[in-house]
Design a protein around this motif. Structure first.
Motif, PDB file in Angstrom:
ATOM      1  N   THR A   3      38.097  21.652   7.537  1.00 31.08           N
ATOM      2  CA  THR A   3      38.871  20.434   7.308  1.00 31.08           C
ATOM      3  C   THR A   3      38.893  20.149   5.806  1.00 31.08           C
ATOM      4  OG1 THR A   3      39.167  18.100   7.936  1.00 31.08           O
ATOM      5  CG2 THR A   3      36.917  18.853   7.610  1.00 31.08           C
ATOM      6  N   PHE A   4      39.974  19.563   5.352  1.00 29.99           N
ATOM      7  CA  PHE A   4      40.070  19.185   3.944  1.00 29.99           C
ATOM      8  C   PHE A   4      40.854  17.887   3.833  1.00 29.99           C
ATOM      9  CE2 PHE A   4      44.139  21.151   4.500  1.00 29.99           C
ATOM     10  CZ  PHE A   4      44.985  20.555   3.594  1.00 29.99           C
ATOM     11  N   THR A   5      40.623  17.189   2.723  1.00 23.67           N
ATOM     12  CA  THR A   5      41.364  15.964   2.443  1.00 23.67           C
ATOM     13  C   THR A   5      41.748  15.959   0.978  1.00 23.67           C
ATOM     14  OG1 THR A   5      40.077  14.769   4.104  1.00 23.67           O
ATOM     15  CG2 THR A   5      41.298  13.439   2.505  1.00 23.67           C
ATOM     16  N   HIS A   6      43.047  15.921   0.714  1.00 22.94           N
ATOM     17  CA  HIS A   6      43.555  15.784  -0.654  1.00 22.94           C
ATOM     18  C   HIS A   6      43.934  14.320  -0.832  1.00 22.94           C
ATOM     19  CE1 HIS A   6      47.114  16.294  -3.569  1.00 22.94           C
ATOM     20  NE2 HIS A   6      46.002  16.216  -4.263  1.00 22.94           N
ATOM     21  N   GLN A  22      46.622   5.100 -15.258  1.00 14.75           N
ATOM     22  CA  GLN A  22      45.808   6.310 -15.107  1.00 14.75           C
ATOM     23  C   GLN A  22      46.093   6.927 -13.753  1.00 14.75           C
ATOM     24  OE1 GLN A  22      41.475   6.173 -16.056  1.00 14.75           O
ATOM     25  NE2 GLN A  22      41.209   6.509 -13.868  1.00 14.75           N
ATOM     26  N   ARG A  23      46.270   8.232 -13.726  1.00 16.79           N
ATOM     27  CA  ARG A  23      46.429   8.970 -12.477  1.00 16.79           C
ATOM     28  C   ARG A  23      45.160   9.756 -12.205  1.00 16.79           C
ATOM     29  NH1 ARG A  23      50.835   7.068  -9.720  1.00 16.79           N
ATOM     30  NH2 ARG A  23      52.640   7.009 -11.062  1.00 16.79           N
ATOM     31  N   GLY A  24      44.878  10.008 -10.974  1.00 12.69           N
ATOM     32  CA  GLY A  24      43.723  10.799 -10.599  1.00 12.69           C
ATOM     33  C   GLY A  24      43.934  11.401  -9.229  1.00 12.69           C
ATOM     34  N   ALA A  25      43.006  12.242  -8.821  1.00  9.11           N
ATOM     35  CA  ALA A  25      43.077  12.863  -7.501  1.00  9.11           C
ATOM     36  C   ALA A  25      41.732  13.483  -7.168  1.00  9.11           C
ATOM     37  CB  ALA A  25      44.174  13.923  -7.472  1.00  9.11           C
ATOM     38  N   SER A  26      41.500  13.682  -5.875  1.00  4.47           N
ATOM     39  CA  SER A  26      40.301  14.387  -5.437  1.00  4.47           C
ATOM     40  C   SER A  26      40.658  15.287  -4.264  1.00  4.47           C
ATOM     41  CB  SER A  26      39.189  13.408  -5.045  1.00  4.47           C
ATOM     42  OG  SER A  26      39.538  12.707  -3.871  1.00  4.47           O
ATOM     43  N   LEU A  27      39.806  16.276  -4.060  1.00  6.40           N
ATOM     44  CA  LEU A  27      39.958  17.218  -2.962  1.00  6.40           C
ATOM     45  C   LEU A  27      38.593  17.405  -2.321  1.00  6.40           C
ATOM     46  CD1 LEU A  27      41.659  19.416  -1.434  1.00  6.40           C
ATOM     47  CD2 LEU A  27      40.802  21.018  -3.151  1.00  6.40           C
ATOM     48  N   SER A  28      38.495  17.088  -1.045  1.00  5.41           N
ATOM     49  CA  SER A  28      37.247  17.284  -0.307  1.00  5.41           C
ATOM     50  C   SER A  28      37.449  18.420   0.682  1.00  5.41           C
ATOM     51  CB  SER A  28      36.852  16.022   0.454  1.00  5.41           C
ATOM     52  OG  SER A  28      36.563  14.975  -0.442  1.00  5.41           O
ATOM     53  N   VAL A  29      36.503  19.357   0.693  1.00  8.30           N
ATOM     54  CA  VAL A  29      36.518  20.441   1.666  1.00  8.30           C
ATOM     55  C   VAL A  29      35.228  20.355   2.478  1.00  8.30           C
ATOM     56  CG1 VAL A  29      38.055  21.985   0.405  1.00  8.30           C
ATOM     57  CG2 VAL A  29      35.613  22.074  -0.046  1.00  8.30           C
ATOM     58  N   GLU A  30      35.368  20.529   3.776  1.00  2.00           N
ATOM     59  CA  GLU A  30      34.223  20.452   4.667  1.00  2.00           C
ATOM     60  C   GLU A  30      34.301  21.592   5.665  1.00  2.00           C
ATOM     61  OE1 GLU A  30      33.861  16.636   6.570  1.00  2.00           O
ATOM     62  OE2 GLU A  30      34.579  15.590   4.789  1.00  2.00           O
ATOM     63  N   GLY A  31      33.149  22.021   6.136  1.00  2.00           N
ATOM     64  CA  GLY A  31      33.136  23.083   7.128  1.00  2.00           C
ATOM     65  C   GLY A  31      31.739  23.484   7.484  1.00  2.00           C
ATOM     66  N   LYS A  53      26.378  24.078  14.308  1.00  2.00           N
ATOM     67  CA  LYS A  53      26.275  24.959  13.152  1.00  2.00           C
ATOM     68  C   LYS A  53      26.001  24.056  11.953  1.00  2.00           C
ATOM     69  CE  LYS A  53      27.259  28.845  15.153  1.00  2.00           C
ATOM     70  NZ  LYS A  53      26.275  29.916  15.261  1.00  2.00           N
ATOM     71  N   THR A  54      25.330  24.587  10.930  1.00  2.00           N
ATOM     72  CA  THR A  54      25.008  23.794   9.745  1.00  2.00           C
ATOM     73  C   THR A  54      26.291  23.460   8.994  1.00  2.00           C
ATOM     74  OG1 THR A  54      22.859  24.852   9.585  1.00  2.00           O
ATOM     75  CG2 THR A  54      23.669  23.739   7.604  1.00  2.00           C
ATOM     76  N   SER A  55      26.444  22.197   8.627  1.00  2.00           N
ATOM     77  CA  SER A  55      27.648  21.754   7.914  1.00  2.00           C
ATOM     78  C   SER A  55      27.517  22.014   6.418  1.00  2.00           C
ATOM     79  CB  SER A  55      27.903  20.268   8.165  1.00  2.00           C
ATOM     80  OG  SER A  55      26.836  19.493   7.657  1.00  2.00           O
ATOM     81  N   TRP A  56      28.660  22.050   5.746  1.00  2.00           N
ATOM     82  CA  TRP A  56      28.723  22.233   4.297  1.00  2.00           C
ATOM     83  C   TRP A  56      29.943  21.477   3.803  1.00  2.00           C
ATOM     84  CZ3 TRP A  56      32.323  23.928   0.834  1.00  2.00           C
ATOM     85  CH2 TRP A  56      31.871  24.160  -0.468  1.00  2.00           C
ATOM     86  N   SER A  57      29.839  20.851   2.606  1.00  5.07           N
ATOM     87  CA  SER A  57      31.001  20.147   2.051  1.00  5.07           C
ATOM     88  C   SER A  57      30.837  19.935   0.554  1.00  5.07           C
ATOM     89  CB  SER A  57      31.209  18.800   2.749  1.00  5.07           C
ATOM     90  OG  SER A  57      30.116  17.936   2.518  1.00  5.07           O
ATOM     91  N   ALA A  58      31.960  19.680  -0.095  1.00  8.54           N
ATOM     92  CA  ALA A  58      31.980  19.362  -1.521  1.00  8.54           C
ATOM     93  C   ALA A  58      33.256  18.579  -1.807  1.00  8.54           C
ATOM     94  CB  ALA A  58      31.946  20.632  -2.368  1.00  8.54           C
ATOM     95  N   THR A  59      33.179  17.703  -2.812  1.00  9.40           N
ATOM     96  CA  THR A  59      34.354  16.948  -3.254  1.00  9.40           C
ATOM     97  C   THR A  59      34.589  17.234  -4.721  1.00  9.40           C
ATOM     98  OG1 THR A  59      33.980  15.203  -1.634  1.00  9.40           O
ATOM     99  CG2 THR A  59      35.366  14.646  -3.539  1.00  9.40           C
ATOM    100  N   MET A  60      35.802  17.682  -5.036  1.00 12.82           N
ATOM    101  CA  MET A  60      36.199  17.958  -6.402  1.00 12.82           C
ATOM    102  C   MET A  60      37.095  16.829  -6.903  1.00 12.82           C
ATOM    103  SD  MET A  60      35.209  20.859  -4.894  1.00 12.82           S
ATOM    104  CE  MET A  60      36.485  21.365  -3.797  1.00 12.82           C
ATOM    105  N   THR A  61      36.805  16.342  -8.110  1.00 16.40           N
ATOM    106  CA  THR A  61      37.588  15.273  -8.714  1.00 16.40           C
ATOM    107  C   THR A  61      38.329  15.830  -9.916  1.00 16.40           C
ATOM    108  OG1 THR A  61      35.972  13.639  -7.985  1.00 16.40           O
ATOM    109  CG2 THR A  61      37.483  12.974  -9.751  1.00 16.40           C
ATOM    110  N   ARG A  62      39.648  15.694  -9.885  1.00 18.54           N
ATOM    111  CA  ARG A  62      40.488  16.258 -10.943  1.00 18.54           C
ATOM    112  C   ARG A  62      40.231  15.582 -12.275  1.00 18.54           C
ATOM    113  NH1 ARG A  62      46.395  15.111 -10.090  1.00 18.54           N
ATOM    114  NH2 ARG A  62      46.101  13.593 -11.739  1.00 18.54           N
TER     115      ARG A  62
END
Length: 157
Positions: A35-38, A64-73, A136-145
């Motif tokens: 799953t991901f969220t932009h 100001q503009r910004g964005a983030s991307l979260s990936v989970e799995g 199953k063990t979860s993993w995730s990270a959020t990247m901020t532009r």
């Protein structure tokens, strides 16, 4: 041509992190994503520009503009070596340990139907890991532009 456009499958998105330690331009696929969220409006800042002449109607400017991307799995390992997936491992053990100006790294993503990658200079926030008895063990990270996004053409291997 009503009805000729179709939605795309979420499972067709590809995510990669650049290995900034490599001597050549190396992108590591991030495996295990389910799953991901932009969030294209993340960190947006506005200023109220409403004045008497606005006749009671709200007005604003985006400052100001910004964005983030979260990936989970799922936390992934190689069945033979037991090593964590290279993309996940780079994020968990290299990128997340950096501070200050070194805390930035590049990421890119696209849908398999697209011919351009979206490329960001970004910071990362590691996500929680866990699971229950039958999980199953979860993993995730959020990247901020950081800065404006760029694109690059998909190059066939």
């Amino acid at each position: 041509m009503a009805g000729s456009s179709r939605p795309i499958d979420a499972r067709g998105w590809l995510f990669e992190v650049e290995d900034a330690n490599a001597t050549t331009n190396t992108w590591l696929p991030i495996a295990g994503v389910n799953t991901f969220t932009h969030s294209p409006g993340e960190n947006e800042e506005t200023v109220d520009t409403t004045v008497f002449e606005s006749d009671g109607q709200y007005e604003q400017d985006v400052m100001q503009r910004g964005a983030s991307l979260s990936v989970e799995g799922q936390y992934r390992i190689d069945k033979t070596t037991k090593a964590q997936d290279p993309g996940q491992a780079y994020i968990d053990h290299v990128w997340t340990n950096r501070l200050g100006f070194e805390s930035r790294n590049r990421i890119r993503w696209r849908h398999e139907t697209q011919t351009q990658w979206v490329v960001w200079d970004a910071t990362v926030t590691p996500g929680e890991q866990g699971g229950g008895n039958n999980d199953k063990t979860s993993w995730s990270a959020t990247m901020t532009r950081c800065g404006a996004p760029t694109t690059e053409a998909v190059v066939s291997p």
